[in-house]
Design an enzyme around this catalytic site. Structure first.
Site, mmCIF file in Angstrom:
data_model
loop_
_atom_site.group_PDB
_atom_site.id
_atom_site.type_symbol
_atom_site.label_atom_id
_atom_site.label_comp_id
_atom_site.label_asym_id
_atom_site.label_seq_id
_atom_site.Cartn_x
_atom_site.Cartn_y
_atom_site.Cartn_z
ATOM 1 C CB SER A 1 -4.705 -2.479 6.889
ATOM 2 O OG SER A 1 -5.480 -3.685 6.664
ATOM 3 C CD GLU B 1 -1.556 -0.657 4.442
ATOM 4 O OE1 GLU B 1 -1.697 -1.978 5.244
ATOM 5 O OE2 GLU B 1 -2.518 -0.519 3.616
ATOM 6 N NE ARG C 1 0.057 -3.974 0.943
ATOM 7 C CZ ARG C 1 -0.197 -5.190 1.080
ATOM 8 N NH1 ARG C 1 -0.706 -5.681 2.137
ATOM 9 N NH2 ARG C 1 0.127 -5.947 0.079
HETATM 10 C C1 LIG Z 1 -11.649 0.762 2.898
HETATM 11 C C2 LIG Z 1 -10.495 0.532 2.397
HETATM 12 C C3 LIG Z 1 -9.583 -0.553 2.226
HETATM 13 C C4 LIG Z 1 -8.522 -0.907 1.789
HETATM 14 N N1 LIG Z 1 -8.117 -2.040 1.258
HETATM 15 C C5 LIG Z 1 -6.642 -2.005 0.989
HETATM 16 C C6 LIG Z 1 -5.948 -3.308 0.690
HETATM 17 O O1 LIG Z 1 -6.886 -4.145 0.861
HETATM 18 N N2 LIG Z 1 -4.848 -3.323 0.440
HETATM 19 C C7 LIG Z 1 -4.024 -2.195 0.285
HETATM 20 O O2 LIG Z 1 -2.663 -2.569 -0.177
HETATM 21 N N3 LIG Z 1 -4.476 -1.216 0.561
HETATM 22 C C8 LIG Z 1 -5.808 -1.073 0.609
HETATM 23 N N4 LIG Z 1 -6.216 0.419 1.111
HETATM 24 C C9 LIG Z 1 -5.324 1.590 1.225
HETATM 25 C C10 LIG Z 1 -5.670 2.166 -0.252
HETATM 26 O O3 LIG Z 1 -6.884 2.013 -0.718
HETATM 27 C C11 LIG Z 1 -4.505 1.861 -1.314
HETATM 28 O O4 LIG Z 1 -3.337 2.515 -0.633
HETATM 29 C C12 LIG Z 1 -4.729 2.714 -2.646
HETATM 30 O O5 LIG Z 1 -3.833 2.434 -3.525
HETATM 31 C C13 LIG Z 1 -4.672 4.272 -2.462
HETATM 32 O O6 LIG Z 1 -5.059 4.911 -3.664
HETATM 33 P P1 LIG Z 1 -5.279 6.387 -3.614
HETATM 34 O O7 LIG Z 1 -5.335 6.969 -4.938
HETATM 35 O O8 LIG Z 1 -6.538 6.716 -2.857
HETATM 36 O O9 LIG Z 1 -4.036 7.278 -2.905
HETATM 37 P P2 LIG Z 1 -3.802 8.368 -2.100
HETATM 38 O O10 LIG Z 1 -4.423 8.135 -0.757
HETATM 39 O O11 LIG Z 1 -4.356 9.526 -2.619
HETATM 40 O O12 LIG Z 1 -2.265 8.595 -1.942
HETATM 41 C C14 LIG Z 1 -1.494 7.684 -1.242
HETATM 42 C C15 LIG Z 1 0.102 7.915 -1.415
HETATM 43 O O13 LIG Z 1 0.520 7.632 -2.797
HETATM 44 C C16 LIG Z 1 0.882 8.892 -3.203
HETATM 45 N N5 LIG Z 1 0.387 9.103 -4.542
HETATM 46 C C17 LIG Z 1 -0.822 8.681 -5.098
HETATM 47 N N6 LIG Z 1 -0.941 8.906 -6.404
HETATM 48 C C18 LIG Z 1 0.293 9.142 -6.885
HETATM 49 C C19 LIG Z 1 0.891 9.359 -8.038
HETATM 50 N N7 LIG Z 1 0.217 9.002 -9.213
HETATM 51 N N8 LIG Z 1 2.544 9.269 -8.111
HETATM 52 C C20 LIG Z 1 3.279 9.336 -6.982
HETATM 53 N N9 LIG Z 1 2.490 9.445 -5.799
HETATM 54 C C21 LIG Z 1 1.121 9.225 -5.665
HETATM 55 C C22 LIG Z 1 0.333 10.068 -2.471
HETATM 56 O O14 LIG Z 1 1.015 11.299 -2.499
HETATM 57 C C23 LIG Z 1 0.136 9.503 -1.034
HETATM 58 O O15 LIG Z 1 1.543 9.528 -0.574
HETATM 59 C C24 LIG Z 1 -7.639 0.401 1.758
HETATM 60 C C25 LIG Z 1 -8.302 1.719 1.900
HETATM 61 C C26 LIG Z 1 -9.504 1.737 2.394
HETATM 62 C C27 LIG Z 1 -10.122 3.231 2.648
#
Ligand SMILES: Cc1cc2nc3c(=O)[nH]c(=O)nc-3n(C[C@H](O)[C@H](O)[C@H](O)COP(=O)(O)OP(=O)(O)OC[C@H]3O[C@@H](n4cnc5c(N)ncnc54)[C@H](O)[C@@H]3O)c2cc1C
Length: 317
Positions: free
Chosen positions: A207, A309, A130
């Site tokens: 998580s 996380e 992570r």
């Molecule tokens: C129901 C649920 C289940 C999940 N299950 C998992 C799982 O099984 N495993 C897991 O690892 N995660 C899980 N997650 C967490 C999440 O889905 C992941 O971390 C996902 O990759 C976040 O993507 P996002 O586009 O929503 O990022 P955001 O929430 O929009 O951003 C997250 C972070 O990344 C940065 N960021 C986003 N895009 C960029 C970019 N292009 N360049 C630079 N920085 C950027 C943002 O500034 C922020 O700091 C889960 C979340 C939920 C709500």
């Protein structure tokens, strides 16, 4: 726009799916950039591997579904994770025995410090559990991600015990890609880990805490502290370190599924101990209050400190 914000020094928040951020109740004072680029392109093809370039804003699960349909193996166990492809390297997204560090070959970024676009090979991305050099680091904007996948109709060896059980195979066996995806989606839905606007157990960041990684001494101390309650689930890693189940620690410290129960604004999901959920009217302050209560309860009971996380913006636990 990122370039302009970098020049003015205006605080910048990159947001894609927003599924892994917790934003303070006062909001964010600066420029928020929504990443909405899309596209999947095969950039090289050999009999044993393909390099696929995916634009940062492309929805992750749409890409995974496409790989399964196309017969490209390597990310099938990462089905159902919300958010964008460009965010997957940020915390080295992982689940059910796979993480993206295994298949990312390089990440194209805009380097805000030097004002240039760079290709960063996976070896330079600092991937860990992570973690990566991109997390908690405002220097890099991910523009696209290149994945190295295998042309195959079967998955890689199934590593995750629960997934193997559900598929009716032995750990290490391979299964059709579609079976891996469907089974992961079913398992995730049962835990409230697939977004569903009608199910408040899914109104979370997934998580909330990472699984703590303990050195040998801390692991022995924890085993002593848990004597009589059963050994905590742990996965041995490098250098004698052990990754411990945060869900187990939270549950055994007295914070079970649904905690605190009743008609409350925020609670632990009724389906998953690691998910802290907004029941509809919760504030960030209330969510973080619950997170602190759990973190402190686990520390007092077991001497282990849990770490959040998600990325916390304008707030802290
Ligand atoms: C129901 C649920 C289940 C999940 N299950 C998992 C799982 O099984 N495993 C897991 O690892 N995660 C899980 N997650 C967490 C999440 O889905 C992941 O971390 C996902 O990759 C976040 O993507 P996002 O586009 O929503 O990022 P955001 O929430 O929009 O951003 C997250 C972070 O990344 C940065 N960021 C986003 N895009 C960029 C970019 N292009 N360049 C630079 N920085 C950027 C943002 O500034 C922020 O700091 C889960 C979340 C939920 C709500």
């Amino acid at each position: 726009m990122t370039k302009a914000a970098s020049r003015t020094g205006d605080p910048l928040l990159l947001l894609a799916g927003g599924s892994n951020v917790v934003i303070g109740d006062d909001g964010f004072a600066g420029t928020a950039i929504l990443i909405r680029s899309r596209g999947v392109e095969v950039i090289s093809r050999r009999p044993d591997q393909l390099i696929i370039r995916v634009q940062a804003g492309h929805p992750w699960d749409e890409f995974v579904a496409e790989t399964v349909t196309a017969g490209w193996a390597g990310v099938e166990c990462l089905s159902g994770i919300p958010g964008s492809t460009g965010a997957t390297p940020i915390q080295n997204v992982g689940a059910y025995g796979q993480d993206v560090a295994e298949t990312i070959s390089s990440v194209t970024v805009y380097d805000r410090a030097d004002g240039v676009i760079r290709d960063m090979p996976a070896a330079d991305c600092g991937f860990g559990y992570r973690a990566s050099i991109f997390k908690h680091n405002e220097r890099f904007v991910v523009l696209s991600v290149d994945f190295r996948l295998r042309p195959a109709t079967e998955s890689g060896p199934v590593r995750y015990a629960e997934l193997a059980r559900s598929l009716g195979v032995t750990q290490g066996d391979r299964v059709p890609l579609a079976a891996a995806r469907e089974t992961v989606l079913t398992l995730r839905a049962g835990k409230g880990m697939v977004l569903d606007s009608g199910d408040r157990d899914t109104w979370s960041v997934g998580s909330f805490f990472t699984n703590p990684i303990l050195d040998g001494g801390a692991w022995e101390k924890l085993r002593a502290a848990t004597e009589g309650t059963g050994e905590p689930p742990g996965w041995p890693g490098e250098g004698g370190r052990v990754k411990v189940s945060a869900a187990w620690l939270i549950d055994r410290a007295g914070f079970g599924k649904g905690y605190p129960g009743g008609d409350v604004p925020v609670s632990i999901s009724t389906k998953h101990t690691l998910a802290l959920t907004n029941r509809g009217s919760g504030s960030t302050a209330q969510l973080l209050g619950l997170a602190r209560e759990i973190r402190d309860g686990v520390r007092d009971r077991f001497g282990v400190l849990l770490h959040p996380e998600p990325v916390l913006v304008g707030c802290e636990i």
